[in-house]
Design a protein around this motif. Structure first.
Motif, PDB file in Angstrom:
ATOM      1  N   VAL A  54      -7.471   4.614  -9.097  1.00 30.56           N
ATOM      2  CA  VAL A  54      -6.322   4.127  -9.374  1.00 30.56           C
ATOM      3  C   VAL A  54      -5.766   5.301 -10.735  1.00 30.56           C
ATOM      4  O   VAL A  54      -6.759   5.717 -11.459  1.00 30.56           O
ATOM      5  CB  VAL A  54      -6.314   2.752 -10.143  1.00 30.56           C
TER       6      VAL A  54
ATOM      7  N   HIS B 185       4.063   1.553  -1.143  1.00 28.07           N
ATOM      8  CA  HIS B 185       4.612   1.848  -2.373  1.00 28.07           C
ATOM      9  C   HIS B 185       3.694   2.200  -3.272  1.00 28.07           C
ATOM     10  O   HIS B 185       4.111   3.240  -4.269  1.00 28.07           O
ATOM     11  CB  HIS B 185       4.999   0.392  -2.823  1.00 28.07           C
ATOM     12  N   MET B 186       2.326   1.888  -3.138  1.00 29.12           N
ATOM     13  CA  MET B 186       1.498   2.453  -4.508  1.00 29.12           C
ATOM     14  C   MET B 186       1.210   3.856  -4.336  1.00 29.12           C
ATOM     15  O   MET B 186       1.063   4.630  -5.367  1.00 29.12           O
ATOM     16  CB  MET B 186       0.184   1.546  -4.354  1.00 29.12           C
TER      17      MET B 186
ATOM     18  N   CYS C   4       0.670  -1.107  -0.135  1.00 28.35           N
ATOM     19  CA  CYS C   4      -0.002  -0.065  -0.011  1.00 28.35           C
ATOM     20  C   CYS C   4       0.678   1.237  -0.024  1.00 28.35           C
ATOM     21  O   CYS C   4       0.617   2.232  -0.723  1.00 28.35           O
ATOM     22  CB  CYS C   4      -0.892  -0.004   1.167  1.00 28.35           C
TER      23      CYS C   4
ATOM     24  N   LEU D 280       0.071  -1.588 -12.584  1.00 29.88           N
ATOM     25  CA  LEU D 280      -0.495  -2.854 -12.257  1.00 29.88           C
ATOM     26  C   LEU D 280      -0.429  -3.894 -13.359  1.00 29.88           C
ATOM     27  O   LEU D 280      -0.184  -5.142 -13.073  1.00 29.88           O
ATOM     28  CB  LEU D 280      -1.994  -2.528 -12.073  1.00 29.88           C
TER      29      LEU D 280
ATOM     30  N   GLN E 234       4.341   5.975  -5.655  1.00 28.68           N
ATOM     31  CA  GLN E 234       4.801   5.967  -6.764  1.00 28.68           C
ATOM     32  C   GLN E 234       3.627   6.451  -7.580  1.00 28.68           C
ATOM     33  O   GLN E 234       3.563   6.648  -8.763  1.00 28.68           O
ATOM     34  CB  GLN E 234       4.703   4.493  -7.281  1.00 28.68           C
TER      35      GLN E 234
ATOM     36  N   TRP F 117       0.410   5.461  -7.601  1.00 31.24           N
ATOM     37  CA  TRP F 117      -0.389   4.738  -8.469  1.00 31.24           C
ATOM     38  C   TRP F 117      -1.843   4.733  -8.163  1.00 31.24           C
ATOM     39  O   TRP F 117      -2.729   4.417  -8.870  1.00 31.24           O
ATOM     40  CB  TRP F 117       0.148   3.257  -8.105  1.00 31.24           C
TER      41      TRP F 117
ATOM     42  N   GLY G 293      -0.838   4.240 -12.108  1.00 32.12           N
ATOM     43  CA  GLY G 293      -1.003   3.006 -11.510  1.00 32.12           C
ATOM     44  C   GLY G 293      -1.648   1.867 -12.486  1.00 32.12           C
ATOM     45  O   GLY G 293      -1.371   0.726 -12.207  1.00 32.12           O
TER      46      GLY G 293
END
Length: 233
Positions: free
Chosen positions: A215, A197-198, A195, A223, A201, A203, A219
């Protein structure tokens, strides 16, 4: 040391949760952030004075923790176990008596992607979990999981920090039963790292006044590239 739980203690905790305003306060904190009393009063649709009483009860029963920063006091769920308990109750409630209520955009957004304390839930969370298990990066059993050596290499290669940090006693990999998808999503330190990390980044982004996530285009590309997951709809 873990306390032995008597029926009296269990009933006390259940009573603390079993109030609509307090349940709304706990639900609002399921995105893992700390909020002020005034923010939680808004989520519970009660006055500041009424919210103060509810918050005191939740702190007293160790469901919430409070932190002071200057003149402000911030409230958060006391432990990941509290979040797991609330999510489990949501799963039970979702299979209870059916009541007619039109599904709105906020409902669909929550089902698509949301935070469950500090990890990902909804279609996004379960899709990532299933992608990692399909590639044998994660092996799941009932309410628990294990990260394989290959999975550890994969996650480290894409920049996910799996170092235990301050919460070194926390399980690396465990699961929550997702209340909307009725399938497990990843929790524990691994779920939290994914979570984080997203968010870092770009995402996913938070939807205002909700624990639902959207998203981003970055992202969707990430993905697809790393998890072979198509856009969440």
């Amino acid at each position: 040391m873990t306390n032995l739980v008597s029926g009296i203690v269990l009933a006390e905790i259940a009573a603390s949760i079993g109030d609509v305003s307090r349940a709304n306060i706990l639900s609002a904190l399921m995105d893992g952030r700390a909020l002020t009393a005034s923010e939680l009063a808004w989520h519970a649709n009660v006055s500041a004075q009424t919210a103060s009483g509810h918050l005191a009860k939740l702190v007293e029963t160790s469901l919430l923790a409070v932190e002071k920063q200057g003149r402000h006091r911030y409230y958060r769920l006391a432990t990941p176990e509290v979040a797991h308990a609330i999510e489990a109750l949501m799963a039970v409630a979702s299979t209870g008596p059916k009541r007619y209520r039109p599904v709105g955009p906020k409902d669909e957004a929550l089902r698509n992607a949301r935070t469950c304390y500090d990890h990902l839930a909804g279609r996004l969370g379960t899709a990532i979990t299933e992608a990692l298990t399909a590639k044998k990066y994660v092996v799941l059993s009932e309410s628990a999981g294990a990260l394989t050596d290959e999975g550890h290499r994969f996650l480290c290669d894409i920049g996910i920090d799996l170092a235990p940090g301050q919460d070194h006693k926390r399980a690396l990999c465990r699961t929550c039963l997702d209340w909307s998808e009725r399938r497990p999503h990843l929790a524990g330190h691994l779920g939290a790292a994914l979570c984080t990390h997203m968010f870092e980044q770009g995402w996913v982004e938070r939807i205002k006044d909700s624990r639902a996530l959207t998203v981003t285009s970055v992202g969707r590309n990430g993905l697809k590239e790393f998890f072979d997951i198509e856009e969440q709809s």
